[in-house]
Design a protein around this motif. Sequence first.
Motif, short mmCIF file in Angstrom:
data_model
loop_
_atom_site.label_atom_id
_atom_site.label_comp_id
_atom_site.label_asym_id
_atom_site.label_seq_id
_atom_site.Cartn_x
_atom_site.Cartn_y
_atom_site.Cartn_z
N GLU A 181 12.32 36.95 -0.80
CA GLU A 181 13.49 36.23 -1.31
C GLU A 181 14.27 37.18 -2.20
O GLU A 181 13.70 37.77 -3.12
N ALA A 182 15.54 37.33 -1.91
CA ALA A 182 16.41 38.25 -2.65
C ALA A 182 15.79 39.64 -2.72
O ALA A 182 15.87 40.32 -3.74
N GLY A 183 15.13 40.06 -1.64
CA GLY A 183 14.52 41.39 -1.57
C GLY A 183 13.18 41.51 -2.26
O GLY A 183 12.58 42.58 -2.26
N ASN A 184 12.71 40.43 -2.87
CA ASN A 184 11.43 40.45 -3.58
C ASN A 184 10.32 39.87 -2.72
O ASN A 184 10.52 38.88 -2.02
N TYR A 185 9.13 40.45 -2.84
CA TYR A 185 7.96 39.97 -2.14
C TYR A 185 7.64 38.54 -2.57
O TYR A 185 7.54 38.25 -3.76
N ALA A 186 7.49 37.63 -1.59
CA ALA A 186 7.13 36.25 -1.89
C ALA A 186 5.80 35.86 -1.26
O ALA A 186 5.11 34.97 -1.76
N GLY A 187 5.44 36.50 -0.15
CA GLY A 187 4.17 36.16 0.49
C GLY A 187 3.96 36.99 1.74
O GLY A 187 4.84 37.73 2.17
N LEU A 188 2.74 36.84 2.31
CA LEU A 188 2.44 37.60 3.53
C LEU A 188 1.45 36.87 4.42
O LEU A 188 0.74 35.97 3.98
N THR A 191 -5.53 36.67 9.90
CA THR A 191 -6.66 36.60 8.98
C THR A 191 -6.38 35.88 7.67
O THR A 191 -7.28 35.26 7.11
N HIS A 192 -5.16 35.95 7.14
CA HIS A 192 -4.93 35.42 5.80
C HIS A 192 -3.43 35.21 5.57
O HIS A 192 -2.63 36.06 5.94
N THR A 193 -3.10 34.09 4.94
CA THR A 193 -1.72 33.82 4.52
C THR A 193 -1.71 33.57 3.02
O THR A 193 -2.58 32.86 2.51
N TYR A 194 -0.74 34.15 2.34
CA TYR A 194 -0.63 33.97 0.89
C TYR A 194 0.83 33.91 0.50
O TYR A 194 1.64 34.74 0.93
N VAL A 195 1.19 32.91 -0.33
CA VAL A 195 2.52 32.83 -0.93
C VAL A 195 2.31 32.82 -2.44
O VAL A 195 1.50 32.04 -2.96
N GLN A 196 3.04 33.69 -3.13
CA GLN A 196 2.91 33.78 -4.59
C GLN A 196 3.25 32.45 -5.24
O GLN A 196 4.13 31.71 -4.77
N GLU A 197 2.58 32.16 -6.33
CA GLU A 197 2.71 30.87 -6.99
C GLU A 197 4.15 30.46 -7.27
O GLU A 197 4.54 29.33 -7.02
N GLY A 198 4.96 31.32 -7.76
CA GLY A 198 6.35 30.98 -8.10
C GLY A 198 7.23 30.68 -6.90
O GLY A 198 8.34 30.17 -7.06
N TYR A 199 6.75 30.96 -5.70
CA TYR A 199 7.53 30.75 -4.49
C TYR A 199 7.00 29.58 -3.64
O TYR A 199 7.55 29.27 -2.60
N ARG A 200 5.93 28.95 -4.08
CA ARG A 200 5.31 27.89 -3.30
C ARG A 200 6.14 26.60 -3.33
O ARG A 200 6.90 26.36 -4.26
N GLY A 201 5.96 25.79 -2.28
CA GLY A 201 6.61 24.49 -2.23
C GLY A 201 8.07 24.52 -1.82
O GLY A 201 8.76 23.51 -1.93
N ARG A 202 8.53 25.64 -1.33
CA ARG A 202 9.94 25.77 -0.95
C ARG A 202 10.13 26.11 0.52
O ARG A 202 11.23 26.47 0.94
N GLY A 203 9.06 26.06 1.29
CA GLY A 203 9.16 26.29 2.73
C GLY A 203 9.06 27.75 3.15
O GLY A 203 9.22 28.06 4.33
#
Length: 113
Positions: free
Chosen positions: A28-35, A48-60
């Motif tokens: 988001e805006a060039g910043n890493y949000a998840g992988l 193998t694994h999905t991760y979304v950083q806490e501050g980016y969760r709940g937004r789709g």
Amino acid sequence: MTKVLWTDASGSIRVVKDEDNRFYEVQEAGNYAGLLAYERKGTRYSLTHTYVQEGYRGRGLGTALIREALCDLVKERAAVTNRCPVVDRFIDKNPQFREILELGSPAVDDTHN
């Protein structure tokens, strides 16, 4: 090699594939949000694994990440094995992606050859 797979209408959210490091990334805006990490051997992928950083969760963002990764794998005609419960939940809600998974197929060798 990094390849942009999708960008939202505002241009602020995008999904990229980093083939060298074996993951799909949502930004988001060039910043890493998840992988979404994977192993690969030829045309066989194991998710193998999905991760979304806490501050980016709940937004789709996780939904966009998984959707675009699966669309990319469909385009590649890849054989896919899933070992990620987050991807399982996504597929339960989006059964059109179920056919890409090889249920019961052997997972990709974890030796990183």
